[in-house]
Write a protein that holds these residues in place. Structure first.
Motif, short mmCIF file in Angstrom:
data_model
loop_
_atom_site.label_atom_id
_atom_site.label_comp_id
_atom_site.label_asym_id
_atom_site.label_seq_id
_atom_site.Cartn_x
_atom_site.Cartn_y
_atom_site.Cartn_z
N UNK A 281 41.13 19.73 9.10
CA UNK A 281 41.07 20.00 7.56
C UNK A 281 39.51 20.80 7.72
N UNK A 282 39.13 21.95 6.90
CA UNK A 282 37.92 22.32 6.64
C UNK A 282 37.49 21.93 5.14
N UNK A 283 36.26 21.36 5.21
CA UNK A 283 35.65 20.85 3.91
C UNK A 283 34.55 21.50 3.73
N UNK A 284 34.40 22.29 2.48
CA UNK A 284 33.10 22.84 2.06
C UNK A 284 32.50 22.24 0.86
N UNK B 255 38.86 21.69 0.12
CA UNK B 255 39.66 21.34 1.14
C UNK B 255 40.67 22.23 1.78
N UNK B 256 40.45 22.58 3.06
CA UNK B 256 41.65 23.49 3.36
C UNK B 256 42.14 23.03 4.97
N UNK B 257 43.37 23.47 5.12
CA UNK B 257 44.29 22.93 6.33
C UNK B 257 45.55 23.34 6.26
N UNK B 258 45.95 24.12 7.62
CA UNK B 258 47.36 24.52 7.40
C UNK B 258 48.41 23.41 7.06
N UNK B 259 48.32 22.16 7.69
CA UNK B 259 49.21 21.22 7.43
C UNK B 259 49.15 20.73 6.01
N UNK B 260 48.19 21.03 5.14
CA UNK B 260 48.25 20.54 3.89
C UNK B 260 49.06 21.57 3.12
N UNK B 261 48.96 22.91 3.31
CA UNK B 261 49.70 23.96 2.84
C UNK B 261 51.30 23.80 2.98
N UNK C 27 53.42 10.31 -2.89
CA UNK C 27 53.77 10.63 -1.50
C UNK C 27 52.60 11.72 -1.21
N UNK C 28 52.07 12.64 -1.83
CA UNK C 28 50.88 13.30 -1.59
C UNK C 28 49.82 12.52 -1.20
N UNK C 29 49.62 11.57 -2.06
CA UNK C 29 48.50 10.77 -1.86
C UNK C 29 48.32 10.08 -0.58
N UNK C 30 49.47 9.65 -0.14
CA UNK C 30 49.68 9.03 1.02
C UNK C 30 49.61 9.79 2.24
N UNK C 31 49.84 11.01 2.15
CA UNK C 31 49.75 12.09 3.41
C UNK C 31 48.18 12.24 3.42
N UNK C 32 47.32 12.28 2.31
CA UNK C 32 46.09 12.58 2.33
C UNK C 32 45.16 11.42 3.11
N UNK C 33 45.79 10.28 2.81
CA UNK C 33 45.24 9.03 3.43
C UNK C 33 45.68 9.12 5.07
N UNK C 34 46.84 9.31 5.22
CA UNK C 34 47.34 9.31 6.69
C UNK C 34 46.75 10.30 7.43
N UNK C 35 46.41 11.30 6.74
CA UNK C 35 45.90 12.62 7.46
C UNK C 35 44.49 12.41 7.66
N UNK C 36 43.71 11.40 6.97
CA UNK C 36 42.34 11.36 7.06
C UNK C 36 41.33 12.14 6.42
N UNK C 37 41.98 12.63 5.39
CA UNK C 37 41.28 13.59 4.40
C UNK C 37 40.21 12.72 3.31
N UNK C 38 40.89 11.78 3.10
CA UNK C 38 40.18 10.71 2.17
C UNK C 38 38.89 10.36 2.89
N UNK C 39 39.07 9.71 4.11
CA UNK C 39 38.18 9.30 4.68
C UNK C 39 37.10 10.43 4.96
#
Length: 423
Positions: A354-357, A365-371, A387-399
């Protein structure tokens, strides 16, 4: 125009998205989820076509995209899978991945070859129904099809390759032993494209002969035309080296013989070990001493020698008979085995990149997989948001947001969705 190499981009079809739907029917309470799966995307398929002889068509169209699969529908209806995109190429075309040089396929047989596979269809919300989640309002998007640049390279399929300096009689020999009608003239580089001819020896016994043009000293480095056509010698089961034995152009036949053999070896060491016969053409213009000296030299190297006059087909039949005898003992025309696909260990950070600015404590936050994930989420539904929140955690976005300094109450924007960060 003879074109034997081309670069194109291929893109297999994407899989269709799964559907979010619920069964509704009179007198049927709580019908439950019935969203169907998406259809599979179309493959990119290559097929050998005997009606094609060059890759010229690929000079004008360089991008080939297969259709996408249909999205899933209600009533558990799976979307229609897309048709494959079939690309026709000449027999003997090899396909390489441009970036890595990996050999993907050798299109020499009759069977079609799948080079890029279409993406799988996404799951409909039917798959996400559980005893505690009875109304899932989300589905999975379809997977993308494979996409990469490939290089097409034509390597002619011939049993016998004729090699030698320009103007020594290669095209003439092809014209008298087969039905091929190459252009013949008394100047160098008359032949600017390989000529193929079928030699019929009777009783169903035949072989394909190819005139490889433009070999001169330095051909393997790009001098003359030879560097363009040396690749066509690769598949030949055996070679016939044609030499102007008379030296009519002021060159020494023995020196010519050695120069061409060196060029073949420099291009591909394997070619120097290929079975070879030597034909001394224009023997009517040579003295007995010239013929004898050349014959002794060639035979001392272990080659069979045949003096001929190609223009009037003098003593050509003994040469053809020897070719047939040798071919009967040689393996079939070479076919290239695809290189194994590299074993790639999935990189979690790359997969979920992801790209975070940070802009005044607003984190974009941007990322192809997020789209792709967001396409399948219903943000008005609590379970879908979970479900979306779990994916953010699994994908490491929250961290990653925490690592970038995002804290309680800061705003986070993911494309068109904005929310407050909660620790």
């Amino acid at each position: 125009m003879f074109v034997d190499i081309a670069k194109i981009k291929i893109k297999a079809g994407d899989g269709g998205d799964g559907a979010v739907s619920f069964h509704r029917e009179k007198y049927v309470a709580s019908g439950g989820p019935d969203g169907g799966d998406g259809g599979k995307g179309g493959n990119i398929v290559f097929v050998a076509d005997s009606n094609l002889s060059t890759l010229a068509d690929f000079r004008y169209k360089r991008k080939y995209v297969a259709p996408n699969g249909e999205n899933g529908k209600a009533a558990r209806c799976t979307g229609k899978s897309a048709k494959d995109l079939v690309i026709h190429v000449p027999i003997g075309t090899i396909i390489k991945e441009t970036e890595t040089g990996r050999l993907i396929a050798d299109i020499s047989g009759k069977e079609p070859v799948i080079v890029a596979r279409g993406g799988k269809g996404g799951w409909g919300n039917t798959h996400f129904s559980t005893s505690t989640r009875q109304t899932p309002r989300f589905s999975k998007p379809g997977m993308p099809g494979e996409e990469f640049d490939v290089t097409l390279e034509l390597k002619l399929l011939a049993d016998v390759g004729l090699v030698g300096f320009p103007n020594v009689g290669k095209s003439t020999l092809v014209s008298v032993v087969s039905e091929a009608k190459p252009v013949i003239a008394n100047y160098h580089f008359t032949t600017i494209t390989p000529n193929l001819g079928v030699v019929n020896m009777g009783e169903g016994n035949s072989f394909v002969i190819a005139d490889i043009p433009g070999l001169i000293e330095g051909a393997w480095q790009g001098v003359g035309l030879g560097h363009q056509f040396l690749r066509h010698v690769d598949r030949c089961r055996m070679l016939v080296h044609i030499v102007d034995i008379s030296g009519s152009e002021g060159r020494d036949p023995i020196e010519d013989f050695n120069i061409i053999n060196n060029e073949l070896a420099k291009f591909n060491e394997e070619l120097s070990k290929r079975p070879m016969l030597v034909a001394g053409n224009k023997c009517d213009l040579a003295t007995d001493e010239q013929i004898e000296n050349f014959k002794n030299y060639v035979e001392s190297k272990g080659y069979h020698f045949f003096p001929i006059m190609a223009a009037i087909r003098y003593d050509v039949d003994p040469l053809l008979n020897k070719i047939v005898e040798m071919l009967s003992k040689l393996p079939p025309i070479k076919q290239y085995e695809p290189d194994p696909e590299p074993v790639v260990i999935p990189d979690r950070t790359e997969k979920y990149a992801v790209k975070i600015t940070n802009n005044d404590n607003v984190y974009f936050v941007e990322g192809e997989w997020l789209l792709k994930i967001m396409k399948s989420v219903n943000f008005d539904d609590y379970e879908s948001m979970q479900y979306f929140q779990r994916m953010l955690i699994t994908g490491g976005v929250i961290d990653e947001l925490r690592r970038r300094g995002c804290g309680e109450g800061d705003s986070v924007v993911i494309y068109d969705i904005e929310f407050d960060f909660v620790e």
